[in-house]
Design a protein around this motif. Structure first.
Motif, PDB file in Angstrom:
ATOM      1  N   ASP A 120       0.850  -1.186   0.000  1.00  0.00           N
ATOM      2  CA  ASP A 120       0.000   0.000   0.000  1.00  0.00           C
ATOM      3  C   ASP A 120       0.893   1.245   0.000  1.00  0.00           C
ATOM      4  O   ASP A 120       1.392   1.652   1.054  1.00  0.00           O
ATOM      5  CB  ASP A 120      -0.904  -0.001   1.232  1.00  0.00           C
ATOM      6  N   PRO A 121       1.115   1.888  -1.163  1.00  0.00           N
ATOM      7  CA  PRO A 121       1.994   3.057  -1.235  1.00  0.00           C
ATOM      8  C   PRO A 121       1.543   4.186  -0.325  1.00  0.00           C
ATOM      9  O   PRO A 121       2.376   4.861   0.285  1.00  0.00           O
ATOM     10  CB  PRO A 121       1.915   3.465  -2.710  1.00  0.00           C
ATOM     11  N   GLU A 130       6.437   6.532   6.475  1.00  0.00           N
ATOM     12  CA  GLU A 130       7.772   7.118   6.314  1.00  0.00           C
ATOM     13  C   GLU A 130       7.764   8.590   6.707  1.00  0.00           C
ATOM     14  O   GLU A 130       8.711   9.083   7.327  1.00  0.00           O
ATOM     15  CB  GLU A 130       8.253   6.953   4.876  1.00  0.00           C
ATOM     16  N   ALA A 131       6.695   9.289   6.354  1.00  0.00           N
ATOM     17  CA  ALA A 131       6.583  10.706   6.718  1.00  0.00           C
ATOM     18  C   ALA A 131       6.539  10.869   8.229  1.00  0.00           C
ATOM     19  O   ALA A 131       7.179  11.755   8.804  1.00  0.00           O
ATOM     20  CB  ALA A 131       5.349  11.314   6.071  1.00  0.00           C
ATOM     21  N   ALA A 132       5.780   9.994   8.903  1.00  0.00           N
ATOM     22  CA  ALA A 132       5.690  10.063  10.365  1.00  0.00           C
ATOM     23  C   ALA A 132       7.036   9.770  11.011  1.00  0.00           C
ATOM     24  O   ALA A 132       7.436  10.436  11.979  1.00  0.00           O
ATOM     25  CB  ALA A 132       4.628   9.074  10.863  1.00  0.00           C
ATOM     26  N   HIS A 188      12.038  11.131  -0.818  1.00  0.00           N
ATOM     27  CA  HIS A 188      13.086  11.921  -1.451  1.00  0.00           C
ATOM     28  C   HIS A 188      12.490  13.178  -2.064  1.00  0.00           C
ATOM     29  O   HIS A 188      11.287  13.244  -2.357  1.00  0.00           O
ATOM     30  CB  HIS A 188      13.833  11.112  -2.517  1.00  0.00           C
ATOM     31  N   ILE A 189      13.339  14.199  -2.227  1.00  0.00           N
ATOM     32  CA  ILE A 189      12.957  15.453  -2.886  1.00  0.00           C
ATOM     33  C   ILE A 189      13.651  15.468  -4.241  1.00  0.00           C
ATOM     34  O   ILE A 189      14.879  15.566  -4.305  1.00  0.00           O
ATOM     35  CB  ILE A 189      13.387  16.675  -2.055  1.00  0.00           C
ATOM     36  N   LEU A 213       8.406  12.858  -2.453  1.00  0.00           N
ATOM     37  CA  LEU A 213       7.868  11.676  -3.112  1.00  0.00           C
ATOM     38  C   LEU A 213       8.359  10.413  -2.411  1.00  0.00           C
ATOM     39  O   LEU A 213       9.348  10.450  -1.671  1.00  0.00           O
ATOM     40  CB  LEU A 213       8.277  11.650  -4.592  1.00  0.00           C
ATOM     41  N   LEU A 214       7.660   9.315  -2.675  1.00  0.00           N
ATOM     42  CA  LEU A 214       8.034   8.017  -2.123  1.00  0.00           C
ATOM     43  C   LEU A 214       8.588   7.145  -3.240  1.00  0.00           C
ATOM     44  O   LEU A 214       8.032   7.083  -4.337  1.00  0.00           O
ATOM     45  CB  LEU A 214       6.803   7.336  -1.507  1.00  0.00           C
ATOM     46  N   SER A 215       9.704   6.508  -2.968  1.00  0.00           N
ATOM     47  CA  SER A 215      10.274   5.562  -3.933  1.00  0.00           C
ATOM     48  C   SER A 215      10.606   4.275  -3.190  1.00  0.00           C
ATOM     49  O   SER A 215      10.745   4.265  -1.974  1.00  0.00           O
ATOM     50  CB  SER A 215      11.524   6.132  -4.598  1.00  0.00           C
ATOM     51  N   ALA A 216      10.699   3.184  -3.936  1.00  0.00           N
ATOM     52  CA  ALA A 216      10.988   1.877  -3.343  1.00  0.00           C
ATOM     53  C   ALA A 216      12.286   1.343  -3.911  1.00  0.00           C
ATOM     54  O   ALA A 216      12.571   1.487  -5.096  1.00  0.00           O
ATOM     55  CB  ALA A 216       9.854   0.903  -3.617  1.00  0.00           C
TER      56      ALA A 216
END
Length: 427
Positions: free
Chosen positions: A11-12, A19-21, A100-101, A109-112
């Protein structure tokens, strides 16, 4: 990622929130409200179709004054760069999801990244310990830098046909005496930090009237109420265009000095001392707003006046004014900047070269001009381009890329009058 902060990898949205938390908790522990506000703002705008602009971030994070001040955009870039580095440090060597920015964007943004996709972070040499790639690259970078420095010092004299030495015959470059090290002065700005309770930095301030630590001391003498709110953290801001232009100018000045067995010195304008104007030739590179001590002798001889507060160059004879401020809402369209060069002597007999502009495009364009033997030779061939002269160019650009430049005027300069003594002040 810690087990206590695990997120559902399928679940992205859940992974992004987790990750933000986690990272927000890290920032909160660091007691840095500016970074926390910046992170929260970028996070809130990450789902928008359009990434926020620097002025929007300045308003949200640094307040109205921060956005309107001359340092608003630079403060945003500095803090975003540092926040990006904190993210990189936080996720260094980890597999899985990460925030990452992106370069050139102001959004999170979120990357895996799976463990299999991660590169091997060690370098194995027989008989040697295992080094991380980052350390290895750092050592290589230091060795390369050392080799470049050694080459810079022991490089043989360049052949007579070298473009850098061809410049020596032009009226712009020829007056450099080269008997002593010339000072390549880069235009920078002295920044002050405004803090609350002597702890948390609220914003950075660029005041054109405060160019150095000495000026700051004088300011505090006349404004004692600022003693507990403004601080000198030895911060200096150099625009990207000035750095790029300086990189172009340094090899030329070095080549000219090599023929005489001497070396130029690099000095920021905020650290230039009055005695240097009397004892060394100076090559100034940067914005007109950052001239510092070079400004008084230049504008005593120039046919222009300079309005430091509004950033306007005005012709004394015609009254025409020049500014690089674009029309509202046209930052990405065709815009005009202005480049300025001057070559003149001061009463001590030393010579000053000015390679400047109102904005970055003007500075970079003038650096390209004066390092091109053909173009600066054509300018030097004009009757007005004497030992002491000035020239103004219009520089057109689109999306921060210079398109062309047009010579607007070239004229001789008057003899510079002796500079008044600069009052001493405490630090």
């Amino acid at each position: 990622m810690d087990a206590t902060h695990a997120a559902d990898p399928s679940d992205p949205a859940s992974a992004f929130a987790q990750e933000a938390a986690n990272f927000r908790e890290l920032l909160s522990a660091g007691r840095s409200p500016v970074f926390l506000q910046l992170f929260d703002f970028l996070l809130s705008r990450s789902q928008d179709e359009r990434a926020p602009k620097e002025v929007e971030i300045a308003l949200a994070v640094f307040g109205k004054d921060g956005a309107e001040g001359a340092v608003g955009d630079s403060a945003v870039r500095v803090y975003v760069h540092r926040l990006r580095k904190r993210l990189d440090d936080h996720y260094a060597g980890r597999a899985g999801h990460r925030l990452h920015i992106p370069k050139g964007e102001y959004r999170i943004l979120l990357s895996a990244q799976t463990a299999a996709a991660m590169p091997d972070t060690t370098v194995r040499w027989p008989g040697l310990p295992r080094w991380r790639v980052s350390t290895y690259i750092g050592v290589i970078a230091l060795l390369l830098a050392a080799n470049i420095a050694i080459w810079w010092l022991v490089a043989p004299a360049r052949p007579p046909g070298d473009p850098a030495l061809q410049l020596r015959s032009t009226s712009f470059w020829h007056p450099l005496a080269l008997d002593k090290p010339s000072l390549v002065v880069t235009g920078d700005a002295f920044l002050l930090a405004e803090a609350e309770q002597q702890k948390d930095i609220k914003r950075l301030i660029l005041d054109p009237a405060i160019r150095s630590r000495s000026d700051f001391g004088s300011y505090l003498t006349n404004h004692p109420d600022a003693f507990y709110s403004l601080y000198d953290l030895d911060l200096h801001y150099t625009p990207v265009g000035t750095a790029v232009a300086t990189w172009s100018i340094l090899p030329v000045v070095h080549a000219l000095h090599s023929a005489r067995g001497s070396e130029p010195l690099l000095v920021p304008s905020s650290r230039l001392r009055p005695a240097a104007l009397e004892s060394n030739d100076i090559v100034y590179v940067g914005r007109l707003s950052s001239l510092g001590l070079v400004a008084p002798p230049l504008f005593q001889a120039s046919g222009f006046t300079w309005d430091q507060a509004d950033g306007i160059l005005k012709d004394r004879r015609s009254g025409k004014a020049y500014s690089d401020v674009p029309p509202s809402g046209q930052e990405s369209q065709l815009r005009r900047d202005y480049g300025y060069i001057a070559s003149f002597s001061v009463p001590s007999g030393r010579h000053i070269l000015v390679i400047a502009g109102l904005g970055d495009r003007g500075v970079e364009s003038m650096a390209q001009l004066v390092t091109n033997p053909v173009e600066i030779g054509q300018l030097a061939g004009q009757r007005a381009a004497t030992r002491s002269f000035e020239a103004l160019y219009e520089v057109k650009s689109m999306d921060n890329v210079a398109l062309d430049r047009t010579l607007l005027l070239v004229r001789p300069l008057r003899s510079a009058a002796p500079m008044p003594a600069r009052p001493r002040s405490g630090r």
